[in-house]
Design a protein around this motif. Structure first.
Motif, PDB file in Angstrom:
ATOM      1  N   ASP A 148       0.850  -1.193   0.000  1.00  0.00           N
ATOM      2  CA  ASP A 148       0.000   0.000   0.000  1.00  0.00           C
ATOM      3  C   ASP A 148       0.884   1.240   0.000  1.00  0.00           C
ATOM      4  O   ASP A 148       1.135   1.856   1.033  1.00  0.00           O
ATOM      5  CB  ASP A 148      -0.899  -0.029   1.238  1.00  0.00           C
ATOM      6  CG  ASP A 148      -1.969   1.047   1.198  1.00  0.00           C
ATOM      7  OD1 ASP A 148      -1.971   1.877   0.271  1.00  0.00           O
ATOM      8  OD2 ASP A 148      -2.809   1.047   2.124  1.00  0.00           O
ATOM      9  N   ASP A 204      -1.880   1.541  -7.259  1.00  0.00           N
ATOM     10  CA  ASP A 204      -1.981   1.396  -5.804  1.00  0.00           C
ATOM     11  C   ASP A 204      -2.127  -0.086  -5.471  1.00  0.00           C
ATOM     12  O   ASP A 204      -3.005  -0.765  -6.015  1.00  0.00           O
ATOM     13  CB  ASP A 204      -3.195   2.193  -5.288  1.00  0.00           C
ATOM     14  CG  ASP A 204      -3.063   2.544  -3.814  1.00  0.00           C
ATOM     15  OD1 ASP A 204      -2.130   2.045  -3.150  1.00  0.00           O
ATOM     16  OD2 ASP A 204      -3.903   3.315  -3.316  1.00  0.00           O
ATOM     17  N   PHE A 233      -6.896  -6.815 -10.629  1.00  0.00           N
ATOM     18  CA  PHE A 233      -7.297  -5.412 -10.747  1.00  0.00           C
ATOM     19  C   PHE A 233      -8.606  -5.268 -11.503  1.00  0.00           C
ATOM     20  O   PHE A 233      -8.615  -4.897 -12.685  1.00  0.00           O
ATOM     21  CB  PHE A 233      -6.194  -4.622 -11.468  1.00  0.00           C
ATOM     22  CG  PHE A 233      -4.802  -4.881 -10.930  1.00  0.00           C
ATOM     23  CD1 PHE A 233      -4.431  -4.413  -9.673  1.00  0.00           C
ATOM     24  CD2 PHE A 233      -3.884  -5.620 -11.667  1.00  0.00           C
ATOM     25  CE1 PHE A 233      -3.159  -4.671  -9.168  1.00  0.00           C
ATOM     26  CE2 PHE A 233      -2.608  -5.874 -11.173  1.00  0.00           C
ATOM     27  CZ  PHE A 233      -2.247  -5.403  -9.927  1.00  0.00           C
ATOM     28  N   GLU A 258     -12.005  -0.251 -11.531  1.00  0.00           N
ATOM     29  CA  GLU A 258     -12.429   0.534 -10.367  1.00  0.00           C
ATOM     30  C   GLU A 258     -13.563   1.490 -10.782  1.00  0.00           C
ATOM     31  O   GLU A 258     -13.576   2.030 -11.896  1.00  0.00           O
ATOM     32  CB  GLU A 258     -11.198   1.279  -9.828  1.00  0.00           C
ATOM     33  CG  GLU A 258     -11.414   2.009  -8.524  1.00  0.00           C
ATOM     34  CD  GLU A 258     -11.996   3.390  -8.719  1.00  0.00           C
ATOM     35  OE1 GLU A 258     -12.700   3.863  -7.795  1.00  0.00           O
ATOM     36  OE2 GLU A 258     -11.776   4.002  -9.795  1.00  0.00           O
ATOM     37  N   ASP A 280      -9.431   7.313  -3.807  1.00  0.00           N
ATOM     38  CA  ASP A 280      -7.980   7.264  -3.947  1.00  0.00           C
ATOM     39  C   ASP A 280      -7.552   8.528  -4.701  1.00  0.00           C
ATOM     40  O   ASP A 280      -8.394   9.333  -5.122  1.00  0.00           O
ATOM     41  CB  ASP A 280      -7.605   5.980  -4.711  1.00  0.00           C
ATOM     42  CG  ASP A 280      -6.191   5.506  -4.402  1.00  0.00           C
ATOM     43  OD1 ASP A 280      -5.406   6.280  -3.833  1.00  0.00           O
ATOM     44  OD2 ASP A 280      -5.866   4.349  -4.741  1.00  0.00           O
ATOM     45  N   ASP A 329      -7.482   4.226 -11.875  1.00  0.00           N
ATOM     46  CA  ASP A 329      -6.750   3.643 -10.747  1.00  0.00           C
ATOM     47  C   ASP A 329      -6.597   2.141 -10.990  1.00  0.00           C
ATOM     48  O   ASP A 329      -7.604   1.432 -11.108  1.00  0.00           O
ATOM     49  CB  ASP A 329      -7.551   3.883  -9.453  1.00  0.00           C
ATOM     50  CG  ASP A 329      -6.746   3.578  -8.195  1.00  0.00           C
ATOM     51  OD1 ASP A 329      -5.530   3.307  -8.308  1.00  0.00           O
ATOM     52  OD2 ASP A 329      -7.347   3.627  -7.097  1.00  0.00           O
ATOM     53  N   ILE A 366      -5.808  -0.823  -9.120  1.00  0.00           N
ATOM     54  CA  ILE A 366      -5.759  -1.100  -7.681  1.00  0.00           C
ATOM     55  C   ILE A 366      -6.273  -2.509  -7.412  1.00  0.00           C
ATOM     56  O   ILE A 366      -7.258  -2.943  -8.004  1.00  0.00           O
ATOM     57  CB  ILE A 366      -6.569  -0.024  -6.902  1.00  0.00           C
ATOM     58  CG1 ILE A 366      -6.519  -0.281  -5.392  1.00  0.00           C
ATOM     59  CG2 ILE A 366      -8.014   0.085  -7.377  1.00  0.00           C
ATOM     60  CD1 ILE A 366      -7.004   0.902  -4.553  1.00  0.00           C
ATOM     61  N   GLN A 371      -8.249  -5.220  -5.905  1.00  0.00           N
ATOM     62  CA  GLN A 371      -9.496  -5.402  -5.173  1.00  0.00           C
ATOM     63  C   GLN A 371      -9.868  -6.871  -5.243  1.00  0.00           C
ATOM     64  O   GLN A 371      -9.601  -7.523  -6.248  1.00  0.00           O
ATOM     65  CB  GLN A 371     -10.624  -4.589  -5.795  1.00  0.00           C
ATOM     66  CG  GLN A 371     -10.389  -3.100  -5.789  1.00  0.00           C
ATOM     67  CD  GLN A 371     -11.601  -2.371  -6.348  1.00  0.00           C
ATOM     68  OE1 GLN A 371     -12.689  -2.397  -5.814  1.00  0.00           O
ATOM     69  NE2 GLN A 371     -11.392  -1.735  -7.487  1.00  0.00           N
TER      70      GLN A 371
END
Ligand SMILES: [Zn+2]
Length: 331
Positions: A147, A221, A230, A233, A270, A285, A287, A289
């Motif tokens: 992170d 991120d 990923f 998002e 974010d 993003d 990221i 998840q």
């Protein structure tokens, strides 16, 4: 960053979830799918080393020696890779009314070029392990190997390898400070939103160059966990669907659809949210998840003291670095 509660994890385009079969191993590749453009080769060992070097400074929280030393390290690295570097110091008010000092670090390539792509990650680490199983650690700062440091590590490696033969497009790499200073979980309320992303909020309202524009941005991120995946998002799809499409199509053409599934994730507060809202630059993003995660739909060690170097895997760093390079060299 914090998850925002919206309908979660709807399958977008593909009915069968791609997470069921084993991931294709990343392979280093130089040739571009068009056969015309040479894309430099991403080195995950190098990216990993940059993650380790950041973590070695200790938690990068405001007011600490680690914050000063890491800022110096990041600026010097970018300079050594040929970037024009701006260190943007700022103050911001935290959720608890404390005034924090932050430093955004910007490395620019070919600053004279009009068409630009913005690549970013946050370099601070969370001051509170407020999702740790052990409540004793809920006010303990974390290493933030995944992170924070993972995205920065990938971008430092990109800075290193683009230098000898820059892409056609100008590139700005921004390391945002104070992303993760949001209120501790046990004090959060409905208004907690604006206390995340303090560095990106400042930059988006006060860019390092007057009238700064970029065609689009990509934020990284939490890109270093072994089971990284990923999904698309939510705010990225809302503000920049064409960039999501561009990046996920590129990932698929490289054989990385298992990392970049055609599947919608949640909405995450974010840094990209503020770049979209305040700077009007479409930014997505990338990221990690995970709808099955017991830890707030993020990776298992999110905001715990176990977000450390042992939990970092080179494979996702390689995949994300390669996808990014293929995107920027195909512009
Ligand atoms: Zn975080």
């Amino acid at each position: 960053m914090k998850k925002i509660l919206f309908p979660a994890f709807i399958l977008l385009l593909i009915a069968s979830c791609t997470n069921n079969h084993p991931k294709q191993e990343p392979t280093a590749r130089q040739e571009n799918t068009t056969g015309r453009i040479m894309v430099p080769q991403f080195n995950a060992d190098s990216a990993y080393r940059y993650v380790a070097e950041q973590v070695a400074f200790g938690p990068r929280v405001p007011g600490s020696a680690a914050q000063q030393l890491t800022a110096k390290y990041l600026a010097e690295k970018l300079k050594s890779f040929g970037a024009t570097v701006t260190e943007q110091e700022f103050s911001a008010r935290a959720y608890n009314h404390e005034i924090l000092s932050g430093i955004n670090i910007i490395g620019s390539y070919a600053p004279e070029k009009k068409k630009r792509i913005l690549l970013a990650a946050h370099w601070d680490s969370r001051p509170y392990a407020d999702h740790d199983a052990n409540p004793e650690f809920h006010r303990t700062p974390i290493d933030g190997a995944n992170d924070g440091a993972s995205g920065v590590g990938v971008l430092l490696e990109i800075a290193r390898i683009i230098q000898p033969q820059l892409p056609e497009t100008g590139i700005d790499i921004i390391f945002f400070d104070l992303e993760d200073y949001g209120p501790p979980e046990d004090t959060q309320n409905e208004d907690a939103g604006e206390f995340w992303g303090l560095g990106s909020q400042y930059w988006a309202k006060n860019p390092h160059q007057f009238n700064y524009r970029a065609a689009y941005g990509i934020l990284l991120d939490m890109v270093g966990a072994p089971d990284a995946v990923f999904p698309m998002e939510g705010f990225s799809l809302y503000y920049a669907p064409h960039i999501v499409r561009k990046v996920y199509d590129r990932a698929r053409s490289l054989g990385y659809e298992n990392y970049f599934p055609q599947q919608q994730g949640t909405y995450v507060n974010d840094d990209h949210l503020y770049v979209n809202k305040y700077a009007n630059i479409p930014m997505i993003d990338i990221i990690h998840q995970d709808p099955d995660s017991k830890n707030n739909a993020f990776f298992e060690h999110w905001h715990t003291i176990n977000d450390n170097l042992e939990a970092i895997d080179r494979a996702p760093l390689q995949v994300v670095g390669e996808v990014l390079l293929h995107v920027i060299y195909n512009e």
